[in-house]
Design an enzyme around this catalytic site. Structure first.
Site, PDB file in Angstrom:
ATOM      1  N   THR A  14       0.907  -1.217   0.142  1.00  0.00           N
ATOM      2  CA  THR A  14      -0.120  -0.013   0.159  1.00  0.00           C
ATOM      3  C   THR A  14       0.975   1.373   0.008  1.00  0.00           C
ATOM      4  O   THR A  14       2.040   1.082   0.554  1.00  0.00           O
ATOM      5  CB  THR A  14      -0.900  -0.024   1.243  1.00  0.00           C
ATOM      6  OG1 THR A  14      -2.001   1.380   1.045  1.00  0.00           O
ATOM      7  CG2 THR A  14      -0.264   0.132   2.643  1.00  0.00           C
ATOM      8  N   ASN A  16      -0.835   4.000   1.087  1.00  0.00           N
ATOM      9  CA  ASN A  16      -1.770   4.743   2.152  1.00  0.00           C
ATOM     10  C   ASN A  16      -0.826   4.797   3.563  1.00  0.00           C
ATOM     11  O   ASN A  16      -0.750   3.605   3.913  1.00  0.00           O
ATOM     12  CB  ASN A  16      -3.055   4.073   2.096  1.00  0.00           C
ATOM     13  CG  ASN A  16      -4.116   4.842   3.009  1.00  0.00           C
ATOM     14  OD1 ASN A  16      -3.665   5.187   4.122  1.00  0.00           O
ATOM     15  ND2 ASN A  16      -5.172   5.146   2.421  1.00  0.00           N
ATOM     16  N   LYS A  19      -3.292   3.389   6.350  1.00  0.00           N
ATOM     17  CA  LYS A  19      -3.372   1.955   6.267  1.00  0.00           C
ATOM     18  C   LYS A  19      -1.826   1.323   6.748  1.00  0.00           C
ATOM     19  O   LYS A  19      -1.697   0.324   7.633  1.00  0.00           O
ATOM     20  CB  LYS A  19      -3.800   1.365   5.163  1.00  0.00           C
ATOM     21  CG  LYS A  19      -4.948   1.721   4.482  1.00  0.00           C
ATOM     22  CD  LYS A  19      -5.368   0.852   3.284  1.00  0.00           C
ATOM     23  CE  LYS A  19      -6.615   1.057   2.728  1.00  0.00           C
ATOM     24  NZ  LYS A  19      -7.124   0.379   1.433  1.00  0.00           N
ATOM     25  N   GLU A  46      -2.812  -0.777 -11.211  1.00  0.00           N
ATOM     26  CA  GLU A  46      -4.177  -0.139 -11.672  1.00  0.00           C
ATOM     27  C   GLU A  46      -5.327  -1.478 -11.190  1.00  0.00           C
ATOM     28  O   GLU A  46      -5.028  -2.467 -11.375  1.00  0.00           O
ATOM     29  CB  GLU A  46      -4.527  -0.281 -13.332  1.00  0.00           C
ATOM     30  CG  GLU A  46      -5.875   0.366 -13.609  1.00  0.00           C
ATOM     31  CD  GLU A  46      -5.970   0.758 -15.060  1.00  0.00           C
ATOM     32  OE1 GLU A  46      -6.995   0.708 -15.389  1.00  0.00           O
ATOM     33  OE2 GLU A  46      -5.017   0.065 -16.020  1.00  0.00           O
ATOM     34  N   ASP A  75      -7.525  -4.484   0.485  1.00  0.00           N
ATOM     35  CA  ASP A  75      -8.533  -3.423  -0.445  1.00  0.00           C
ATOM     36  C   ASP A  75      -9.589  -3.509   0.644  1.00  0.00           C
ATOM     37  O   ASP A  75     -10.261  -4.207   1.243  1.00  0.00           O
ATOM     38  CB  ASP A  75      -9.139  -4.046  -1.638  1.00  0.00           C
ATOM     39  CG  ASP A  75      -9.640  -3.000  -2.635  1.00  0.00           C
ATOM     40  OD1 ASP A  75      -8.751  -1.961  -2.846  1.00  0.00           O
ATOM     41  OD2 ASP A  75     -10.596  -3.263  -3.235  1.00  0.00           O
ATOM     42  N   HIS A 161      -8.469   8.189   9.104  1.00  0.00           N
ATOM     43  CA  HIS A 161      -8.128   8.913   7.965  1.00  0.00           C
ATOM     44  C   HIS A 161      -9.698   8.217   7.144  1.00  0.00           C
ATOM     45  O   HIS A 161     -10.309   7.760   7.522  1.00  0.00           O
ATOM     46  CB  HIS A 161      -6.975   8.114   7.249  1.00  0.00           C
ATOM     47  CG  HIS A 161      -6.824   6.660   7.476  1.00  0.00           C
ATOM     48  ND1 HIS A 161      -7.487   5.936   6.328  1.00  0.00           N
ATOM     49  CD2 HIS A 161      -6.400   5.705   8.494  1.00  0.00           C
ATOM     50  CE1 HIS A 161      -7.221   4.677   6.724  1.00  0.00           C
ATOM     51  NE2 HIS A 161      -6.768   4.427   7.971  1.00  0.00           N
ATOM     52  N   ASP A 164     -13.494   7.849   8.092  1.00  0.00           N
ATOM     53  CA  ASP A 164     -13.572   8.097   9.409  1.00  0.00           C
ATOM     54  C   ASP A 164     -14.269   8.902  10.107  1.00  0.00           C
ATOM     55  O   ASP A 164     -15.104   8.498  11.127  1.00  0.00           O
ATOM     56  CB  ASP A 164     -12.407   7.652  10.017  1.00  0.00           C
ATOM     57  CG  ASP A 164     -11.614   6.319   9.879  1.00  0.00           C
ATOM     58  OD1 ASP A 164     -12.100   5.568   9.266  1.00  0.00           O
ATOM     59  OD2 ASP A 164     -10.307   6.347  10.432  1.00  0.00           O
ATOM     60  N   LYS A 184     -10.043   2.329  17.935  1.00  0.00           N
ATOM     61  CA  LYS A 184     -10.420   1.783  16.527  1.00  0.00           C
ATOM     62  C   LYS A 184      -9.855   0.619  15.960  1.00  0.00           C
ATOM     63  O   LYS A 184     -10.603  -0.371  15.583  1.00  0.00           O
ATOM     64  CB  LYS A 184      -9.978   2.968  15.473  1.00  0.00           C
ATOM     65  CG  LYS A 184     -10.359   2.531  14.115  1.00  0.00           C
ATOM     66  CD  LYS A 184      -9.879   3.597  13.014  1.00  0.00           C
ATOM     67  CE  LYS A 184     -10.215   3.044  11.677  1.00  0.00           C
ATOM     68  NZ  LYS A 184      -9.523   3.765  10.510  1.00  0.00           N
ATOM     69  N   HIS A 189     -12.900  -2.915  10.651  1.00  0.00           N
ATOM     70  CA  HIS A 189     -13.085  -3.830   9.769  1.00  0.00           C
ATOM     71  C   HIS A 189     -11.534  -4.435   9.358  1.00  0.00           C
ATOM     72  O   HIS A 189     -11.676  -5.760   9.303  1.00  0.00           O
ATOM     73  CB  HIS A 189     -13.772  -3.324   8.402  1.00  0.00           C
ATOM     74  CG  HIS A 189     -12.921  -2.107   7.933  1.00  0.00           C
ATOM     75  ND1 HIS A 189     -12.631  -0.916   8.737  1.00  0.00           N
ATOM     76  CD2 HIS A 189     -12.304  -1.813   6.785  1.00  0.00           C
ATOM     77  CE1 HIS A 189     -12.083  -0.124   8.113  1.00  0.00           C
ATOM     78  NE2 HIS A 189     -11.893  -0.481   6.932  1.00  0.00           N
TER      79      HIS A 189
END
Length: 204
Positions: A14, A16, A19, A46, A75, A161, A164, A184, A189
């Site tokens: 990732t 991100n 994450k 992609e 994901d 982020h 949230d 959190k 999840h």
């Protein structure tokens, strides 16, 4: 039969930062150091699938192919019931701008669509996450996690982020963005998926 991961360094596929930070906090107590895709100078593949599992596989397989290392890809996204499950796999796409991702804009878009649809309260939503742990020999372990809650407005909180600030888990009075990272990570999840992955590949 599930495969056990026996290394002490794991590539997280990732770019991100949020994450990656979550993953670092989750894996840290197990003595596993995580490294992100950006640190390895990996490009972002992609994402062409229409399901979380497909896009997670794309990212995991691309990272393994580029580095020869086992890689964990995630994901995830938010599904809003009154919008037919949207944005779902397009959660990040809704935030795309020429200058990067703008999640405030994405949350406002989601709210505007709900208002236009005259969606009744409470507005059920859930965060979903799929984790794919891939090895260079092609073996993969896949787990899915979720947390149910409601879309709330206006946005609340400064931590977290993505979406949230508009997600309030069932049984809670605060949004994810009003919780500490530790709070959190205990119920998210991704934490749900992570616990399942630990049971399959890391514990015991």
């Amino acid at each position: 039969m599930s495969r056990r991961f026996d290394g002490n360094r794991l590539l997280i596929a990732t770019h991100n930062a949020g994450k990656l930070e979550e993953m670092a906090e989750l894996f840290g107590p197990r003595g596993i150091t995580v490294v992100g895709a950006a640190e390895m100078n990996l490009s972002e593949p992609e994402e062409t699938e229409d399901a979380f599992i497909g896009n997670a596989r794309i990212k995991a397989r691309a990272a393994v192919a580029a580095t020869g290392l086992p890689a964990l890809a995630d994901d995830s996204g938010i599904e809003v019931a009154a919008l037919g499950g949207a944005p779902g796999v397009y959660t990040a796409d809704w935030a795309e701008t020429p200058n990067g991702r703008d999640f405030v804009m994405a949350m406002e878009k989601t709210h505007d669509l709900l208002e236009k649809a005259e969606a009744p309260q409470p507005r059920f939503a859930r965060f979903c996450a799929t984790l794919v742990l891939a090895w260079p020999d092609g073996h993969e372990e896949i787990v899915e996690g979720r947390v149910d809650g409601h879309f709330v407005w206006p946005m609340r909180g400064q931590t977290g982020h993505g979406y949230d600030p508009i997600f309030q888990p069932l049984g809670e009075t605060r949004t994810f963005a009003e919780m500490s990272h530790e709070e959190k990570n205990a119920i998210s999840h991704r934490a749900d998926a992570f616990k399942k992955l630990m049971a399959k590949c890391f514990d015991g």
